[in-house]
Each structure stands twice: as structure tokens, then as C-alpha cells.
Design an enzyme around this catalytic site. Sequence first.
Site, PDB file in Angstrom:
ATOM      1  N   LYS A  23       0.830  -1.225   0.000  1.00 39.30           N
ATOM      2  CA  LYS A  23       0.000   0.000   0.000  1.00 39.30           C
ATOM      3  C   LYS A  23       0.858   1.266   0.000  1.00 39.30           C
ATOM      4  O   LYS A  23       0.671   2.150  -0.834  1.00 39.30           O
ATOM      5  CB  LYS A  23      -0.901  -0.010   1.237  1.00 39.30           C
ATOM      6  CG  LYS A  23      -1.450   1.346   1.632  1.00 39.30           C
ATOM      7  CD  LYS A  23      -2.222   1.259   2.946  1.00 39.30           C
ATOM      8  CE  LYS A  23      -2.527   2.594   3.581  1.00 39.30           C
ATOM      9  NZ  LYS A  23      -1.489   3.174   4.415  1.00 39.30           N
ATOM     10  N   ASN A  24       1.805   1.343   0.933  1.00 36.10           N
ATOM     11  CA  ASN A  24       2.514   2.613   1.071  1.00 36.10           C
ATOM     12  C   ASN A  24       3.511   2.856  -0.059  1.00 36.10           C
ATOM     13  O   ASN A  24       3.883   3.992  -0.316  1.00 36.10           O
ATOM     14  CB  ASN A  24       3.171   2.705   2.456  1.00 36.10           C
ATOM     15  CG  ASN A  24       2.113   2.922   3.533  1.00 36.10           C
ATOM     16  OD1 ASN A  24       0.975   3.301   3.234  1.00 36.10           O
ATOM     17  ND2 ASN A  24       2.474   2.675   4.784  1.00 36.10           N
ATOM     18  N   ARG A  98      -3.942   9.852   3.352  1.00 31.81           N
ATOM     19  CA  ARG A  98      -2.648  10.448   3.682  1.00 31.81           C
ATOM     20  C   ARG A  98      -1.762  10.563   2.435  1.00 31.81           C
ATOM     21  O   ARG A  98      -1.053  11.537   2.222  1.00 31.81           O
ATOM     22  CB  ARG A  98      -1.968   9.546   4.713  1.00 31.81           C
ATOM     23  CG  ARG A  98      -0.622   9.995   5.178  1.00 31.81           C
ATOM     24  CD  ARG A  98      -0.753  11.029   6.232  1.00 31.81           C
ATOM     25  NE  ARG A  98       0.523  11.564   6.678  1.00 31.81           N
ATOM     26  CZ  ARG A  98       0.609  12.691   7.363  1.00 31.81           C
ATOM     27  NH1 ARG A  98      -0.461  13.385   7.645  1.00 31.81           N
ATOM     28  NH2 ARG A  98       1.785  13.132   7.755  1.00 31.81           N
ATOM     29  N   ASP A 122      -4.785   7.868   8.999  1.00 37.30           N
ATOM     30  CA  ASP A 122      -5.137   7.449  10.351  1.00 37.30           C
ATOM     31  C   ASP A 122      -5.033   8.576  11.360  1.00 37.30           C
ATOM     32  O   ASP A 122      -4.096   9.376  11.317  1.00 37.30           O
ATOM     33  CB  ASP A 122      -4.192   6.323  10.787  1.00 37.30           C
ATOM     34  CG  ASP A 122      -4.739   4.977  10.396  1.00 37.30           C
ATOM     35  OD1 ASP A 122      -5.950   4.884  10.178  1.00 37.30           O
ATOM     36  OD2 ASP A 122      -3.943   4.026  10.328  1.00 37.30           O
ATOM     37  N   ASP A 320       4.136   0.351  11.723  1.00 35.13           N
ATOM     38  CA  ASP A 320       2.869  -0.187  11.213  1.00 35.13           C
ATOM     39  C   ASP A 320       2.648  -1.642  11.621  1.00 35.13           C
ATOM     40  O   ASP A 320       1.574  -2.199  11.388  1.00 35.13           O
ATOM     41  CB  ASP A 320       2.817  -0.043   9.680  1.00 35.13           C
ATOM     42  CG  ASP A 320       2.839   1.418   9.267  1.00 35.13           C
ATOM     43  OD1 ASP A 320       2.631   2.278  10.149  1.00 35.13           O
ATOM     44  OD2 ASP A 320       3.075   1.706   8.086  1.00 35.13           O
ATOM     45  N   MET A 342       6.840   6.659  17.720  1.00 30.03           N
ATOM     46  CA  MET A 342       6.513   7.686  16.715  1.00 30.03           C
ATOM     47  C   MET A 342       5.152   8.334  16.922  1.00 30.03           C
ATOM     48  O   MET A 342       5.021   9.533  16.821  1.00 30.03           O
ATOM     49  CB  MET A 342       6.561   7.069  15.327  1.00 30.03           C
ATOM     50  CG  MET A 342       7.953   6.687  14.893  1.00 30.03           C
ATOM     51  SD  MET A 342       7.977   6.354  13.143  1.00 30.03           S
ATOM     52  CE  MET A 342       9.576   5.614  12.989  1.00 30.03           C
TER      53      MET A 342
HETATM   54  C1  LIG Z   1       1.166   6.693   3.476  1.00 30.49           C
HETATM   55  C2  LIG Z   1       2.354   6.279   4.237  1.00 30.49           C
HETATM   56  O1  LIG Z   1       3.384   5.939   3.688  1.00 30.49           O
HETATM   57  N1  LIG Z   1       2.219   6.230   5.562  1.00 30.49           N
HETATM   58  C3  LIG Z   1       3.306   5.784   6.401  1.00 30.49           C
HETATM   59  C4  LIG Z   1       4.266   6.931   6.607  1.00 30.49           C
HETATM   60  O2  LIG Z   1       3.535   8.016   7.169  1.00 30.49           O
HETATM   61  P1  LIG Z   1       4.168   9.473   7.237  1.00 30.49           P
HETATM   62  O3  LIG Z   1       5.106   9.688   6.108  1.00 30.49           O
HETATM   63  O4  LIG Z   1       3.025  10.380   7.420  1.00 30.49           O
HETATM   64  O5  LIG Z   1       5.015   9.407   8.575  1.00 30.49           O
HETATM   65  P2  LIG Z   1       6.399  10.128   8.895  1.00 30.49           P
HETATM   66  O6  LIG Z   1       7.504   9.249   8.456  1.00 30.49           O
HETATM   67  O7  LIG Z   1       6.362  11.515   8.387  1.00 30.49           O
HETATM   68  O8  LIG Z   1       6.381  10.181  10.480  1.00 30.49           O
HETATM   69  C5  LIG Z   1       5.630   9.353  11.291  1.00 30.49           C
HETATM   70  C6  LIG Z   1       5.669   9.869  12.710  1.00 30.49           C
HETATM   71  O9  LIG Z   1       6.887   9.561  13.279  1.00 30.49           O
HETATM   72  C7  LIG Z   1       7.538  10.693  13.757  1.00 30.49           C
HETATM   73  N2  LIG Z   1       8.951  10.507  13.459  1.00 30.49           N
HETATM   74  C8  LIG Z   1       9.359  10.268  12.181  1.00 30.49           C
HETATM   75  C9  LIG Z   1      10.693  10.123  11.894  1.00 30.49           C
HETATM   76  C10 LIG Z   1      11.610  10.211  12.944  1.00 30.49           C
HETATM   77  O10 LIG Z   1      12.823  10.089  12.737  1.00 30.49           O
HETATM   78  N3  LIG Z   1      11.161  10.400  14.203  1.00 30.49           N
HETATM   79  C11 LIG Z   1       9.848  10.548  14.478  1.00 30.49           C
HETATM   80  O11 LIG Z   1       9.471  10.742  15.620  1.00 30.49           O
HETATM   81  C12 LIG Z   1       6.906  11.841  13.024  1.00 30.49           C
HETATM   82  O12 LIG Z   1       6.963  13.033  13.790  1.00 30.49           O
HETATM   83  C13 LIG Z   1       5.507  11.373  12.826  1.00 30.49           C
HETATM   84  O13 LIG Z   1       4.685  11.634  13.926  1.00 30.49           O
HETATM   85  O14 LIG Z   1       5.328   6.520   7.469  1.00 30.49           O
HETATM   86  C14 LIG Z   1       4.883   6.149   8.791  1.00 30.49           C
HETATM   87  C15 LIG Z   1       6.146   5.845   9.592  1.00 30.49           C
HETATM   88  O15 LIG Z   1       6.813   4.716   9.090  1.00 30.49           O
HETATM   89  C16 LIG Z   1       3.934   4.953   8.680  1.00 30.49           C
HETATM   90  O16 LIG Z   1       3.414   4.684   9.969  1.00 30.49           O
HETATM   91  C17 LIG Z   1       2.775   5.269   7.741  1.00 30.49           C
HETATM   92  O17 LIG Z   1       2.051   4.107   7.488  1.00 30.49           O
HETATM   93  C1  LIG Z   2      -0.780   4.814   9.166  1.00 32.32           C
HETATM   94  C2  LIG Z   2      -0.945   4.217   8.002  1.00 32.32           C
HETATM   95  O1  LIG Z   2      -1.528   4.713   6.925  1.00 32.32           O
HETATM   96  P1  LIG Z   2      -1.706   6.271   6.543  1.00 32.32           P
HETATM   97  O2  LIG Z   2      -0.336   6.868   6.630  1.00 32.32           O
HETATM   98  O3  LIG Z   2      -2.239   6.210   5.161  1.00 32.32           O
HETATM   99  O4  LIG Z   2      -2.667   6.844   7.540  1.00 32.32           O
HETATM  100  C3  LIG Z   2      -0.485   2.833   7.780  1.00 32.32           C
HETATM  101  O5  LIG Z   2      -0.365   2.438   6.615  1.00 32.32           O
HETATM  102  O6  LIG Z   2      -0.253   2.118   8.780  1.00 32.32           O
END
Ligand SMILES: CC(=O)N[C@H]1[C@@H](OP(=O)(O)OP(=O)(O)OC[C@H]2O[C@@H](n3ccc(=O)[nH]c3=O)[C@H](O)[C@@H]2O)O[C@H](CO)[C@@H](O)[C@@H]1O
Ligand SMILES: C=C(OP(=O)(O)O)C(=O)O
Length: 435
Positions: A23-24, A98, A122, A320, A342
Site C-alpha cells: 500500500k505505502n 494520507r 489514520d 505499522d 513515533m
Molecule cells: C502513506 C504512508 O506511507 N504512511 C506511512 C508513513 O507516514 P508518514 O510519512 O506520514 O510518517 P512520517 O515518516 O512523516 O512520520 C511518522 C511519525 O513519526 C515521527 N517521526 C518520524 C521520523 C523520525 O525520525 N522520528 C519521528 O518521531 C513523526 O513526527 C511522525 O509523527 O510513514 C509512517 C512511519 O513509518 C507509517 O506509519 C505510515 O504508514
Molecule cells: C498509518 C498508516 O496509513 P496512513 O499513513 O495512510 O494513515 C499505515 O499504513 O499504517
Amino acid sequence: MSGTFVIRGGKQLNGEITPQGAKNEALQILCAVLLTDEEVRIKNIPDIHDVNRLIEILGDFGVKVTKNAHRDYTFKADEVNFNYIKSPEFKKDGARLRGSVMLLGPMLARFGEACMPTPGGDKIGRRRLDTHFQGFVELGADFSYDEDNAFYTLKAKELHGKFILLEEASVTGTANIIMAAVLAKGKTRIYNAACEPYLQQLCKMLNRMGANISGIGSNLLTIEGVSHLHGTDHTMLPDMVEIGSWIGLAAMTKSNITIKDVNWNQLGVIPSTFRKLGIELEQQGDDIIIPAQENYRIQKFIDGSILTVSDAPWPGFTPDLLSIVLVVATQAKGTVLIHQKMFESRLFFVDKLIDMGAQIILCDPHRATVVGLNHEFPLRGTTMTSPDIRAGNALLIAALSAEGKSIIHNIEQIDRGYENIDGRLRALGADIQRI
Ligand SMILES: CC(=O)N[C@H]1[C@@H](OP(=O)(O)OP(=O)(O)OC[C@H]2O[C@@H](n3ccc(=O)[nH]c3=O)[C@H](O)[C@@H]2O)O[C@H](CO)[C@@H](O)[C@@H]1O
Ligand SMILES: C=C(OP(=O)(O)O)C(=O)O
């Protein structure tokens, strides 16, 4: 409208399951089709709500979408309709998932302009987008945010490569900045880049389209900008989150399950993390075989202290899959601390598991201690609501292992990430109905 699953648990399952395309990864790859006016053919696209919504958005944006076969599409973004992304429809459509946020980078790079409502996804705690916008601004874009309408706008006559040190290794943020930088003038270096297999796949596809990205798989990417990209073919990897979920399902239901074509080399620490919970799993060719196991014992750290499983940016353990690990631990022998670093609201679903008889202490929003029941006391079926995509699947697995009937409402949260999950579980012998 969201439906309901009715599950009669406690049945041993058996058989083979093939993971869907990731998916991602799909969400990134689909956004990248905007970077060229030539045809891009993509295979193994999972047939799930989030992905189908993104394909609809591309169609509404004027991209020609041809369905070649199930999970196989060709996209051609030779003409786009900018009226759509400024329309109320896009404000609604874009906010439903997202992944739509990753339209920004390609739009900005190719058309010099991009806008976006606050994306959906989410509700698992704060999900900031600062990294994305800081990256675009560093490349030379003007950024504005309309707070009243929660609408972001970016403009740039030209993007210019430079050294960008990301504040955090954001997955979608890194994808966005890469997609902006491939068509920028000059060299971009992105340090503290996220490097999930999804991103590696994106970079490889962009290179096949004519981009010049090196450092793939590391946290330092170097991108030499090019003036245009051309078409290509791409096939999605199997979904590692599904693979981990089916390992957990097998352990919880004491079942013998074979997971087909897993692309083992891209699974990182996922297999070893489940092994630390005591689950036997065997790599055979590119399949994973999980034999039926009466019990599984959680390992301790070398110094004898209690195991902690925590999430971390890749190659750490993906957040995840933490909810799956947590559920699996409820029937293990031993104790484990689950530390979700996270996200702030991803562990609250443990209340449902406690209702089902699991022994869990929620220490704070980020940490839960699970004391396993060693399959001596089965979980009890109950009625619950799926709070988010991964907790939803974790609760489904709990329900399949539980004694009696469970009802899960709001299964839209599960359907947005798992293709035909009820049909595929029935094929393994599960008693699950969608009503
Ligand atoms: C559509 C998609 O691809 N979604 C994925 C993507 O979301 P997404 O790209 O939105 O998530 P991010 O990688 O930006 O960050 C996720 C969360 O982790 C925190 N953070 C991130 C990096 C870091 O070094 N430290 C830290 O604390 C961020 O502040 C945030 O709250 O990546 C997440 C983290 O693997 C996954 O849960 C999601 O499923
Ligand atoms: C958090 C997730 O999805 P999304 O970033 O699309 O909300 C996920 O794939 O676990």
C-alpha cells in the site's frame, strides 16, 4: 458506508496466502506518474480503498488512466486539469487519505504550482508536515497556508538543488522532496532521508524514468536534476505489513500458514522480531512457512531483562506492525514491553484487548506491557470498533483467535489497506462474514 465483520474465532487455519502489493509503496509510485507526459505502467497495485481513491484523484486531475487487468494500470499525464485541484471536490477527495500529500512534489516540479488540503489518513496522533514544506522551501518554493480552509499552496518558477538536512526521516516527506528534486536545476543532497523499501522502489523507478539518484537505500541521497523524465514500467513489492500480520495470525491461531513470494531480502528486521516472540518461521525459497505451534516463548535480552519491541525509521522496526506484535504477545509465554515511539495515539486499542481478557498494562500513550497468557486462557469474543488501519487488523487477528463471536464495526478502516481480507481469510478456513 462502513460495514461490519462478524467473526467466530478459535478455529485453526491452514493454507497459503499471497501478500498484496505494498500500500505505502503504491501511494508514492502513483503520485510519481505526474512527473512525465509519457505512459507509466504499474503492476501489482493493491485493490484497496486508499489506492483506488488516489487513482480516482489522478483521473479527475486529467491523467489518462487505463486499466489493463486487475491490479495493472497505465497512466499518462500529458494533459492536466488545474481547475480540479483548486475545486471544492479536490479539497474533499485529497483530505480522504494520507498518500495524496505526495502529489505536491510532482505537481510543483512539473507545473511550478501545487496545492493540497490537509491530508487524511489514520488519526494516530499528531502527523506534522513540516519536513515536506521545509524541503520544498529549501528548493526555492514559496509556501503559504490558508488556516481557515486548511489548504496548502506552493509556487516556484524554478527549483534549485541544494543540501537539505531533514529535521526527521519522514517517509512521505522524503518521497515528496525526492520527486521535487529530480526535475530541479543542479544537485540536491538529502541527508537524514527515510530509506524504507517503498522509497528505494520509488528511487529505482525514477532512475528508470531518466532521473539520476544515487545513495538509494541509505540516509544520504544525491540527486542530479534532469530536464525531463520519460515513461517506464514498475511492479510493486509485496506488502511487508501484510506479511508481518500473517505471521502474527498464524501464531495466534496455532495455524500452519505459508506466506508466498515475500521478497525476503526486503523484510529487514521483521522476521527476526517475530522470532524474538518465540514464533518459528522458516524461509523456503521466497516463501515463509510458519508451522502450527502450541506455544511460543518471548525471549529476554542477553542480560536477562524484559524484551522491548519499539519502532524506528527504517531499517528499524516499522511502526505499522507494532499493533500486530502487541496482539501476538497476548498469547505468548512471557512479558514484553511495546514502545511506540513515533505516534501518540496508536496504542489505545489495547482497551479492547483487555476487554477480551488480555493482560496488558498501558503505561502511557507510548508504552504497553504485555504479559502473555501462553494460550492457557483464550481471548473472549466481543464487540469492537476498528480505530485505525493497523489496530483494526490486529483486533481482527485477536477475534480470529478468540473463543466465541466477535463483531468489528468500522471495517472501512481495515479495507483501506487490505485487499479482500475476508475472502482471503476464509480461504484459510476462517469463519468471517461481512455484513
Ligand atoms: C502513506 C504512508 O506511507 N504512511 C506511512 C508513513 O507516514 P508518514 O510519512 O506520514 O510518517 P512520517 O515518516 O512523516 O512520520 C511518522 C511519525 O513519526 C515521527 N517521526 C518520524 C521520523 C523520525 O525520525 N522520528 C519521528 O518521531 C513523526 O513526527 C511522525 O509523527 O510513514 C509512517 C512511519 O513509518 C507509517 O506509519 C505510515 O504508514
Ligand atoms: C498509518 C498508516 O496509513 P496512513 O499513513 O495512510 O494513515 C499505515 O499504513 O499504517
